[in-house]
Design an enzyme around this catalytic site. Structure first.
Site, short mmCIF file in Angstrom:
data_model
loop_
_atom_site.label_atom_id
_atom_site.label_comp_id
_atom_site.label_asym_id
_atom_site.label_seq_id
_atom_site.Cartn_x
_atom_site.Cartn_y
_atom_site.Cartn_z
NE ARG A 218 -2.87 0.52 3.59
CZ ARG A 218 -3.82 0.46 4.53
NH1 ARG A 218 -4.98 -0.10 4.28
NH2 ARG A 218 -3.61 0.96 5.71
CE LYS B 153 10.41 -0.64 12.28
NZ LYS B 153 10.10 -2.08 12.50
CD GLU C 20 -3.83 5.03 6.48
OE1 GLU C 20 -4.80 4.75 7.22
OE2 GLU C 20 -3.95 5.70 5.45
CB CYS D 219 -6.37 -0.59 12.04
SG CYS D 219 -6.38 -0.82 10.26
P1 NAP Z 1 3.24 -0.36 16.66
O1 NAP Z 1 3.76 -0.93 17.92
O2 NAP Z 1 2.95 1.08 16.59
O3 NAP Z 1 4.29 -0.78 15.54
C1 NAP Z 1 4.12 -0.43 14.18
C2 NAP Z 1 5.48 -0.35 13.52
O4 NAP Z 1 6.22 0.70 14.13
C3 NAP Z 1 6.31 -1.61 13.68
O5 NAP Z 1 7.12 -1.77 12.54
C4 NAP Z 1 7.17 -1.27 14.88
O6 NAP Z 1 8.35 -2.02 14.92
C5 NAP Z 1 7.44 0.19 14.61
N1 NAP Z 1 7.84 0.97 15.76
C6 NAP Z 1 7.54 0.76 17.07
N2 NAP Z 1 8.11 1.75 17.81
C7 NAP Z 1 8.78 2.57 16.96
C8 NAP Z 1 9.57 3.74 17.13
N3 NAP Z 1 9.78 4.28 18.31
N4 NAP Z 1 10.11 4.31 16.03
C9 NAP Z 1 9.91 3.80 14.80
N5 NAP Z 1 9.17 2.68 14.58
C10 NAP Z 1 8.61 2.07 15.66
O7 NAP Z 1 1.91 -1.09 16.21
P2 NAP Z 1 1.65 -2.64 16.08
O8 NAP Z 1 1.31 -3.20 17.40
O9 NAP Z 1 2.73 -3.30 15.30
O10 NAP Z 1 0.38 -2.65 15.11
C11 NAP Z 1 -0.90 -2.55 15.60
C12 NAP Z 1 -1.41 -1.12 15.49
O11 NAP Z 1 -1.38 -0.73 14.12
C13 NAP Z 1 -2.84 -1.01 15.92
O12 NAP Z 1 -3.02 0.16 16.67
C14 NAP Z 1 -3.59 -0.92 14.60
O13 NAP Z 1 -4.84 -0.30 14.70
C15 NAP Z 1 -2.63 -0.16 13.76
N6 NAP Z 1 -2.90 -0.39 12.34
C16 NAP Z 1 -3.44 0.64 11.63
C17 NAP Z 1 -3.75 0.46 10.30
C18 NAP Z 1 -4.36 1.59 9.51
O14 NAP Z 1 -4.33 1.49 8.28
N7 NAP Z 1 -4.90 2.62 10.11
C19 NAP Z 1 -3.50 -0.76 9.68
C20 NAP Z 1 -2.94 -1.79 10.43
C21 NAP Z 1 -2.64 -1.57 11.77
P3 NAP Z 1 8.43 -3.38 15.78
O15 NAP Z 1 7.15 -4.13 15.54
O16 NAP Z 1 9.60 -4.08 15.21
O17 NAP Z 1 8.59 -2.95 17.19
#
Ligand code: NAP
Length: 490
Positions: free
Chosen positions: A170, A185, A261, A295
């Site tokens: 996307r 990443k 997102e 999400c």
């Molecule tokens: P997350 O903890 O925010 O992680 C998302 C990405 O960010 C991962 O690649 C993570 O790496 C990275 N990340 C974490 N801390 C970071 C930092 N300080 N600096 C840079 N990158 C960092 O979220 P998640 O638990 O993986 O995913 C679930 C969330 O995503 C939910 O809130 C969901 O609603 C949301 N989501 C939104 C959409 C949308 O289109 N709106 C779609 C899908 C998911 P690591 O995993 O390696 O730590």
């Protein structure tokens, strides 16, 4: 059940290095990180674990590739995407197996995601050749305006684990279509699908340095210097609102373009004039896709009192019949949650709702492993003050709350800082339009539980994010508008 030989073959084929400047290589430090199977807890494979210096090399490679890639003919960029789309579809079985092993979703859902992911490439292969501009006469008639669109420049892309390939395509699709080089990443929990995707893009003809993949167990330390560096001009992030806010602050340093997102807390409203079977069908799609780890997942079921019991009975019957197990096994419809932390969060939120007066209709009794399984669960009488009315559950739990008046349902639906998607079920056209206008969300599912489509603008309002992905606006996020003022006449 999939053949263990197939699993070994698929794991053997996936690159395990960092992809920088067109080649796969180990991390400078030699570090690796383990990718685990959430259904068994066992390690599938070790992959290179990038540190800050690897991140900087990836950024340098993207910066070096930027101007020649921007100059590539749009048709040629589109054809790379088209070939990658075809390769994804040809190899869907192996890619689905890889995704199921690292992320847990059942094979049928992995295939669904790969099709969805590939469709972004097909869509943006067509958009690459439709980047337009404009020409206008100034109101006074004495000058002319020419408007052109140009690639925004090097992009930093960060994706989550729940849709390990589609959240990548996307962003990668429109970036390639627009002529942008990038560093991506993936989540450390599910990097393998992104590694396989990078290999496919190389095979499809993507020039060296245009796509660089840095998998790391230390996302903040690797990405923050890249965001603050200034050579990248765009940050596109999919993930939690908490991390998104942090990244927005970092991006302000060099005033990067941002697409965010972020998290959701979707209400699903069932009115008394709904077709209940349609509502249950929609609820199953909105709740159970990806085991609730989406999400867009319906987080709060607001159901009119007169149909609440019937709706809960039908939904519970459907959810109870689902087969839970390792996603690679025949007939499995619900896989494990991604890790122990995710499962613990679901256990805590359900207990909080029960403590505040909710009742269990089905489920709510997690086993004790191995694997991070949580059973499909329906709770009724969930009070609005329960935590799961306000926080993303990210698990297979349907929380039902009853309402009496339309205004009450709309107020409850909007009572959240999130605004990604809202679902409503009604057979009354006027009510459907009225409530769609009043709901505070970037997307509305009207008598459907599925809104994601590569040809539609996906995104949220409020704290669910900034910008849109997909649709005819998806490519704009990767383009700058430049205006040329032209003196004209005497
Ligand atoms: P997350 O903890 O925010 O992680 C998302 C990405 O960010 C991962 O690649 C993570 O790496 C990275 N990340 C974490 N801390 C970071 C930092 N300080 N600096 C840079 N990158 C960092 O979220 P998640 O638990 O993986 O995913 C679930 C969330 O995503 C939910 O809130 C969901 O609603 C949301 N989501 C939104 C959409 C949308 O289109 N709106 C779609 C899908 C998911 P690591 O995993 O390696 O730590």
């Amino acid at each position: 059940m999939t053949n263990p030989t197939d699993e070994a073959r698929v794991l053997d084929a996936v690159p395990t290095g960092l992809f920088i400047g067109g080649s796969w290589r180990p991390a400078a430090s030699g570090a690796t990180l383990a990718v685990d199977d959430p259904a068994t807890g066992t390690t599938l494979v070790e992959v290179a674990d990038a540190g800050p210096e690897d991140g900087m090399e990836a950024l340098a490679a993207a910066a070096a590739a930027q101007s020649s890639f921007a100059a590539m003919a749009p048709r040629a960029r589109g054809e790379i995407l088209r070939r990658a789309y075809e390769l994804l579809m040809e190899r869907i079985d192996d890619l689905a197996l890889l995704m199921t092993m690292e992320m847990g979703k059942p094979l049928a859902e992995s295939k669904g995601e790969i099709t969805y992911a590939a469709e972004f490439f097909r869509w943006f292969s067509e958009e690459a050749v439709r980047i337009d501009g404009g020409y206008a006469i100034a109101p006074a008639g004495t000058s002319r305006f020419m408007v052109m669109k140009q690639p925004v420049g090097v992009c930093l892309l960060i994706t989550p684990w729940n849709f390990p390939m589609a959240m990548g395509t996307r962003k990668i699709g429109p970036a390639i279509a627009a002529g942008c080089a990038m560093v991506i990443k993936p989540s450390e929990l599910t990097p393998l699908s992104m590694h396989a995707l990078a290999a496919i893009l190389v095979e499809a003809g993507l020039p060296d340095g245009v796509l660089n993949v840095v998998t790391t167990s230390n996302a903040g330390a690797v990405m923050e210097p890249l965001i603050r560096d200034g050579r990248a001009r765009k940050l596109s992030f999919t993930g939690s609102t908490a991390v998104g806010k942090k990244l927005l602050e970092q991006a302000s340093d060099k005033v990067l373009r941002t697409s965010m997102e972020l998290g959701g807390n979707a209400p699903l409203i069932v009115f008394d004039d709904a077709d209940l079977d349609k509502a249950v069908e929609g609820a199953m799609a909105a709740k159970m896709r990806n085991m609730g780890e989406a999400c867009t997942a319906a987080n709060r079921f607001l159901v009119h009192r007169s149909v609440a019991d019937a709706f809960a009975d039908k939904l519970a019957a459907r959810m109870e019949a689902l087969v839970v197990g390792r996603g690679t096994e025949e007939g499995v419809q619900v896989g494990p949650l991604v890790n122990a932390k995710s499962r613990e969060k679901v256990v805590t939120l359900v207990q909080d709702a029960l403590d505040k007066g909710a009742s269990v209709k089905i489920g709510a009794e997690p086993g004790d492993g191995p694997g991070h399984f949580y059973p499909p669960t329906v709770l009724t009488g969930v009070p609005l003050e329960a935590r799961l009315s306000h926080e993303e559950i990210f698990g297979p739990v349907a929380a039902i709350t009853v309402f009496d008046e339309e205004d009450e349902a709309v107020a409850a639906a909007n009572d959240t800082e999130f605004g990604l998607v809202s679902y409503l079920f009604t057979e009354n056209l006027t009510r459907a339009l009225r409530v769609s206008e009043r709901l505070e969300a970037g997307m509305i599912g009207l008598n459907t539980g599925l809104v994601s489509n590569p040809a539609a603008p996906f995104g949220g309002i409020k704290e669910s994010g900034l910008g849109r992905e997909g649709g005819s606006v998806g490519i704009d996020e990767f383009l700058e508008t430049k205006y040329v003022g032209i003196a004209f006449g005497g």
